[in-house]
Scaffold this motif. Structure first.
Motif, mmCIF file in Angstrom:
data_model
loop_
_atom_site.group_PDB
_atom_site.id
_atom_site.type_symbol
_atom_site.label_atom_id
_atom_site.label_comp_id
_atom_site.label_asym_id
_atom_site.label_seq_id
_atom_site.Cartn_x
_atom_site.Cartn_y
_atom_site.Cartn_z
ATOM 1 N N PHE A 140 -28.213 -1.065 112.303
ATOM 2 C CA PHE A 140 -27.315 -2.011 112.953
ATOM 3 C C PHE A 140 -26.127 -1.413 113.592
ATOM 4 O O PHE A 140 -25.678 -0.215 113.323
ATOM 5 C CB PHE A 140 -26.961 -2.889 111.848
ATOM 6 C CG PHE A 140 -28.030 -3.594 111.236
ATOM 7 C CD1 PHE A 140 -28.336 -5.052 111.588
ATOM 8 C CD2 PHE A 140 -28.536 -3.194 109.771
ATOM 9 C CE1 PHE A 140 -29.457 -5.745 111.103
ATOM 10 C CE2 PHE A 140 -29.293 -4.304 109.368
ATOM 11 C CZ PHE A 140 -29.952 -5.309 109.982
ATOM 12 N N ASP A 141 -25.820 -2.028 114.642
ATOM 13 C CA ASP A 141 -24.526 -1.533 115.359
ATOM 14 C C ASP A 141 -23.275 -2.263 114.892
ATOM 15 O O ASP A 141 -22.275 -1.726 114.919
ATOM 16 C CB ASP A 141 -24.762 -1.833 116.921
ATOM 17 C CG ASP A 141 -26.023 -1.073 117.405
ATOM 18 O OD1 ASP A 141 -26.060 -0.007 117.440
ATOM 19 O OD2 ASP A 141 -26.915 -1.822 117.986
ATOM 20 N N THR A 142 -23.302 -3.698 114.593
ATOM 21 C CA THR A 142 -22.175 -4.317 114.229
ATOM 22 C C THR A 142 -22.455 -5.178 112.835
ATOM 23 O O THR A 142 -23.280 -5.647 112.629
ATOM 24 C CB THR A 142 -21.868 -5.327 115.287
ATOM 25 O OG1 THR A 142 -21.736 -4.797 116.855
ATOM 26 C CG2 THR A 142 -20.662 -6.189 115.168
ATOM 27 N N LEU A 143 -21.141 -5.150 112.291
ATOM 28 C CA LEU A 143 -21.249 -5.899 111.026
ATOM 29 C C LEU A 143 -20.257 -6.760 111.044
ATOM 30 O O LEU A 143 -19.121 -6.652 111.486
ATOM 31 C CB LEU A 143 -20.681 -4.973 109.667
ATOM 32 C CG LEU A 143 -20.670 -5.533 108.508
ATOM 33 C CD1 LEU A 143 -21.766 -6.333 107.853
ATOM 34 C CD2 LEU A 143 -19.982 -4.786 107.470
ATOM 35 N N SER A 144 -20.592 -8.081 110.919
ATOM 36 C CA SER A 144 -19.979 -9.506 111.031
ATOM 37 C C SER A 144 -19.388 -10.088 109.620
ATOM 38 O O SER A 144 -20.391 -10.205 108.778
ATOM 39 C CB SER A 144 -20.525 -10.173 111.835
ATOM 40 O OG SER A 144 -19.752 -11.600 111.797
ATOM 41 N N LEU A 145 -18.129 -10.058 109.457
ATOM 42 C CA LEU A 145 -17.633 -10.406 108.104
ATOM 43 C C LEU A 145 -16.738 -11.815 108.404
ATOM 44 O O LEU A 145 -15.523 -11.606 108.608
ATOM 45 C CB LEU A 145 -16.938 -9.418 107.417
ATOM 46 C CG LEU A 145 -17.525 -8.227 107.151
ATOM 47 C CD1 LEU A 145 -16.852 -6.925 106.446
ATOM 48 C CD2 LEU A 145 -18.681 -8.371 105.948
ATOM 49 N N ILE A 146 -17.232 -13.062 108.881
ATOM 50 C CA ILE A 146 -16.349 -14.020 109.133
ATOM 51 C C ILE A 146 -16.292 -15.072 108.213
ATOM 52 O O ILE A 146 -17.237 -15.636 107.699
ATOM 53 C CB ILE A 146 -16.791 -14.595 110.374
ATOM 54 C CG1 ILE A 146 -17.060 -13.473 111.611
ATOM 55 C CG2 ILE A 146 -15.871 -15.966 110.870
ATOM 56 C CD1 ILE A 146 -17.616 -14.073 112.835
ATOM 57 N N ASN A 147 -15.119 -15.287 107.537
ATOM 58 C CA ASN A 147 -14.807 -16.228 106.490
ATOM 59 C C ASN A 147 -15.699 -15.913 105.321
ATOM 60 O O ASN A 147 -16.006 -17.004 104.397
ATOM 61 C CB ASN A 147 -15.259 -17.649 107.067
ATOM 62 C CG ASN A 147 -14.287 -18.121 108.244
ATOM 63 O OD1 ASN A 147 -13.180 -17.698 108.150
ATOM 64 N ND2 ASN A 147 -14.838 -19.294 108.836
ATOM 65 N N VAL A 148 -15.776 -14.625 104.974
ATOM 66 C CA VAL A 148 -16.607 -14.358 103.864
ATOM 67 C C VAL A 148 -15.960 -13.261 102.945
ATOM 68 O O VAL A 148 -16.439 -13.141 101.552
ATOM 69 C CB VAL A 148 -18.029 -13.616 104.240
ATOM 70 C CG1 VAL A 148 -17.829 -12.331 105.111
ATOM 71 C CG2 VAL A 148 -18.963 -13.682 103.103
ATOM 72 N N ASN A 167 -22.336 3.004 108.388
ATOM 73 C CA ASN A 167 -23.548 2.594 108.745
ATOM 74 C C ASN A 167 -23.530 1.733 110.179
ATOM 75 O O ASN A 167 -24.411 1.281 110.803
ATOM 76 C CB ASN A 167 -24.130 1.774 107.635
ATOM 77 C CG ASN A 167 -24.550 2.430 106.588
ATOM 78 O OD1 ASN A 167 -25.676 3.195 106.640
ATOM 79 N ND2 ASN A 167 -23.818 2.745 105.489
ATOM 80 N N PHE A 168 -22.339 1.505 110.708
ATOM 81 C CA PHE A 168 -22.175 0.577 111.761
ATOM 82 C C PHE A 168 -21.145 1.272 112.762
ATOM 83 O O PHE A 168 -20.352 1.978 112.525
ATOM 84 C CB PHE A 168 -21.593 -0.622 111.451
ATOM 85 C CG PHE A 168 -22.464 -1.565 110.259
ATOM 86 C CD1 PHE A 168 -23.047 -2.376 110.863
ATOM 87 C CD2 PHE A 168 -22.307 -1.165 109.112
ATOM 88 C CE1 PHE A 168 -24.072 -3.375 109.813
ATOM 89 C CE2 PHE A 168 -23.108 -1.867 107.976
ATOM 90 C CZ PHE A 168 -24.055 -2.899 108.512
ATOM 91 N N ASP A 169 -21.078 0.572 114.231
ATOM 92 C CA ASP A 169 -20.158 1.246 115.211
ATOM 93 C C ASP A 169 -19.209 0.469 115.211
ATOM 94 O O ASP A 169 -18.122 0.682 115.707
ATOM 95 C CB ASP A 169 -21.101 1.516 116.436
ATOM 96 C CG ASP A 169 -22.137 2.392 116.300
ATOM 97 O OD1 ASP A 169 -21.739 3.558 115.741
ATOM 98 O OD2 ASP A 169 -23.070 2.494 116.919
#
Length: 254
Positions: A140-148, A167-169
């Motif tokens: 994966f390129d991007t990790l998203s952690l929104i409201n979590v 592991n992410f950019d």
């Protein structure tokens, strides 16, 4: 680090989110048949259009301003919820998307909303149980952690920042602030004690790693930079309908 102060959310939404996508999100929320009381309790809004246009799009616009972190990127998201962020990542040009969600009804909602889009997957599991295996199989390129973030322990977060960097950019997240009783605008709110790691928590038990770690601005900035992340943008976001919902929108790069 670029600190954004001016709220240009309306302009960004008009330029980046097509009207058909906004309508698709409203229709999706309509299909879930929330009552007006439920909408107001959960989002502080009276209608589904207000929830999408005033709550989600305005808040998420602060997190999606760095287009290079989304367009043509492979995105992994923890806790996509009803699928609104999933849909928007794909609309904004993500090459592929994967969401890990612990609630089965939310997985169904995500799949329903994104059914007409391609290159997405939703995994019904706990992040803690599936992340390592997933990262061995997929890049994966991007990790998203929104409201979590507030749903993980301090111990897990301390390890997650390093795992993410390895592991992410890109890292996209919201960091929630603690509430202070001395604030003149919130006299009834209580200050949460610090746990043994020196961070604020939603829990009053200071001797253990809390479920619901919250941290303060200094913790997040320090923890991210200590493992190598460079904070590209950080923007303070709040909700006029709920003065308690105060967060930083943070986008990190290597």
């Amino acid at each position: 680090m670029k600190l954004i102060r001016q709220d240009n959310s309306s302009k960004w939404i008009k330029e980046n989110i097509p009207q058909y996508a906004i309508q698709a999100l409203i229709t999706h929320l309509d299909s879930l048949e929330f009552t007006s009381e439920q909408l107001n309790k959960k989002w502080g809004r009276a209608t589904t259009s207000e929830v999408i246009e005033e709550y989600y799009l305005k808040k998420l616009s602060h997190l999606f301003t760095l287009n290079e972190s989304i367009k043509d990127k492979s995105v992994l998201e923890f806790g996509p919820g009803l699928g609104i962020t999933s849909y928007l990542y794909l609309i904004l040009g993500a090459k592929s998307y994967c969401g890990i969600e612990v609630f089965g009804e939310n997985v169904q909602s995500c799949r329903k909303l994104c059914r007409d889009l391609t290159n997405h997957e939703f995994i019904f599991d706990r992040v803690q149980d599936s992340l390592d295996d997933l990262l061995e199989k997929v890049k994966f390129d991007t990790l998203s952690l929104i409201n979590v973030i507030e749903f993980f322990s301090v111990e897990y977060l301390d390890n997650l920042w390093k795992v993410a960097y390895d592991n992410f950019d890109y890292l996209i997240l919201t960091a929630r602030f603690p509430y202070f009783e001395e604030s003149p605008s919130a006299p009834l709110l209580k200050t949460k004690v610090k746990n043994e790691y020196g961070r604020r928590s939603l829990s009053n038990d200071y001797k253990s790693l809390q479920f619901g770690s919250i941290g303060n601005k200094e913790y997040y900035v320090g923890a991210l930079e200590n493992v190598g992340w460079k904070i590209k943008t950080m923007q303070y976001i709040t909700d006029a309908h709920d003065f308690r919902d105060k967060k930083n929108a943070i986008i990190c790069t290597k």
